[in-house]
Design a protein around this motif. Structure first.
Motif, PDB file in Angstrom:
ATOM      1  N   ASN A  63       6.159  -5.721   5.959  1.00  9.14           N
ATOM      2  CA  ASN A  63       6.867  -5.226   4.782  1.00  9.14           C
ATOM      3  C   ASN A  63       6.548  -3.758   4.527  1.00  9.14           C
ATOM      4  O   ASN A  63       5.454  -3.282   4.817  1.00  9.14           O
ATOM      5  N   ASP A  64       7.532  -3.048   4.010  1.00  5.47           N
ATOM      6  CA  ASP A  64       7.326  -1.694   3.504  1.00  5.47           C
ATOM      7  C   ASP A  64       8.249  -1.523   2.296  1.00  5.47           C
ATOM      8  O   ASP A  64       9.072  -2.384   2.010  1.00  5.47           O
ATOM      9  N   ASP A  65       8.092  -0.431   1.602  1.00  6.70           N
ATOM     10  CA  ASP A  65       8.855  -0.217   0.371  1.00  6.70           C
ATOM     11  C   ASP A  65      10.178   0.518   0.593  1.00  6.70           C
ATOM     12  O   ASP A  65      10.869   0.825  -0.377  1.00  6.70           O
ATOM     13  N   TYR A  66      10.543   0.806   1.839  1.00  5.84           N
ATOM     14  CA  TYR A  66      11.703   1.653   2.087  1.00  5.84           C
ATOM     15  C   TYR A  66      12.802   1.004   2.925  1.00  5.84           C
ATOM     16  O   TYR A  66      13.968   1.328   2.746  1.00  5.84           O
ATOM     17  N   THR A  67      12.439   0.133   3.850  1.00  9.82           N
ATOM     18  CA  THR A  67      13.439  -0.496   4.706  1.00  9.82           C
ATOM     19  C   THR A  67      14.261  -1.484   3.890  1.00  9.82           C
ATOM     20  O   THR A  67      13.710  -2.311   3.169  1.00  9.82           O
ATOM     21  N   THR A  68      15.570  -1.400   4.032  1.00  8.72           N
ATOM     22  CA  THR A  68      16.433  -2.281   3.245  1.00  8.72           C
ATOM     23  C   THR A  68      16.396  -3.709   3.791  1.00  8.72           C
ATOM     24  O   THR A  68      16.183  -3.935   4.989  1.00  8.72           O
TER      25      THR A  68
ATOM     26  N   HIS B 222       9.282  -9.898   2.815  1.00  7.75           N
ATOM     27  CA  HIS B 222       9.296  -9.235   1.512  1.00  7.75           C
ATOM     28  C   HIS B 222       8.215  -9.778   0.574  1.00  7.75           C
ATOM     29  O   HIS B 222       7.531  -9.001  -0.102  1.00  7.75           O
ATOM     30  N   HIS B 223       8.040 -11.087   0.526  1.00  7.23           N
ATOM     31  CA  HIS B 223       7.103 -11.691  -0.424  1.00  7.23           C
ATOM     32  C   HIS B 223       5.683 -11.833   0.107  1.00  7.23           C
ATOM     33  O   HIS B 223       4.721 -11.719  -0.664  1.00  7.23           O
TER      34      HIS B 223
ATOM     35  N   GLY C  74       4.501 -10.114   2.980  1.00  2.00           N
ATOM     36  CA  GLY C  74       4.046  -8.903   3.651  1.00  2.00           C
ATOM     37  C   GLY C  74       4.184  -8.945   5.161  1.00  2.00           C
ATOM     38  O   GLY C  74       4.029  -7.924   5.829  1.00  2.00           O
TER      39      GLY C  74
ATOM     40  N   HIS D 250      14.458   4.150   9.374  1.00  2.00           N
ATOM     41  CA  HIS D 250      13.640   3.219   8.593  1.00  2.00           C
ATOM     42  C   HIS D 250      12.206   3.202   9.131  1.00  2.00           C
ATOM     43  O   HIS D 250      11.995   3.287  10.337  1.00  2.00           O
TER      44      HIS D 250
END
Length: 104
Positions: A32-37, A64-65, A67, A95
């Motif tokens: 997970n990262d905060d930028y990839t859609t 997403h949940h 990690g 990304h």
């Protein structure tokens, strides 16, 4: 030692040598990262890992949940190839998606 005993020993040796262990298996995981859609992650999962849409969405939500999400389990060469495909596609699309390979 008899000829029959020698033949049996040779056959036993041949059978023991022909038993091979299956290859090790490796899991390919997305991180997970905060930028990839989320849409891009689903595209990667359906395009590279050939997951059905519903399964891809489930794995994306796991990433997403939690990690980290398992995309598939393969032999080492295939797992490394899948990882490189993910990283290359993510770079092309701008990304920062990361993908790792771990023995399972």
């Amino acid at each position: 030692m008899s000829q029959n005993q020698t033949r049996r020993d040779a056959e036993t040796d041949l059978l023991n040598r022909s038993k091979t262990t299956p290859p090790k298996r490796y899991g390919v995981y997305l991180l997970n990262d905060d930028y990839t859609t989320m849409d891009f992650v689903v595209e990667v999962l359906t395009g590279i890992f050939m997951l059905p849409e519903e399964r891809a969405v489930a794995v994306m939500l796991l990433v997403h949940h939690e990690g980290k999400g398992l995309c598939g389990v393969y032999t080492r060469d295939i797992a490394d190839t899948k990882q490189q495909q993910v990283l290359q596609r993510a770079r092309q699309e701008g990304h920062p998606l990361q993908c790792i390979v771990e023995e399972v």
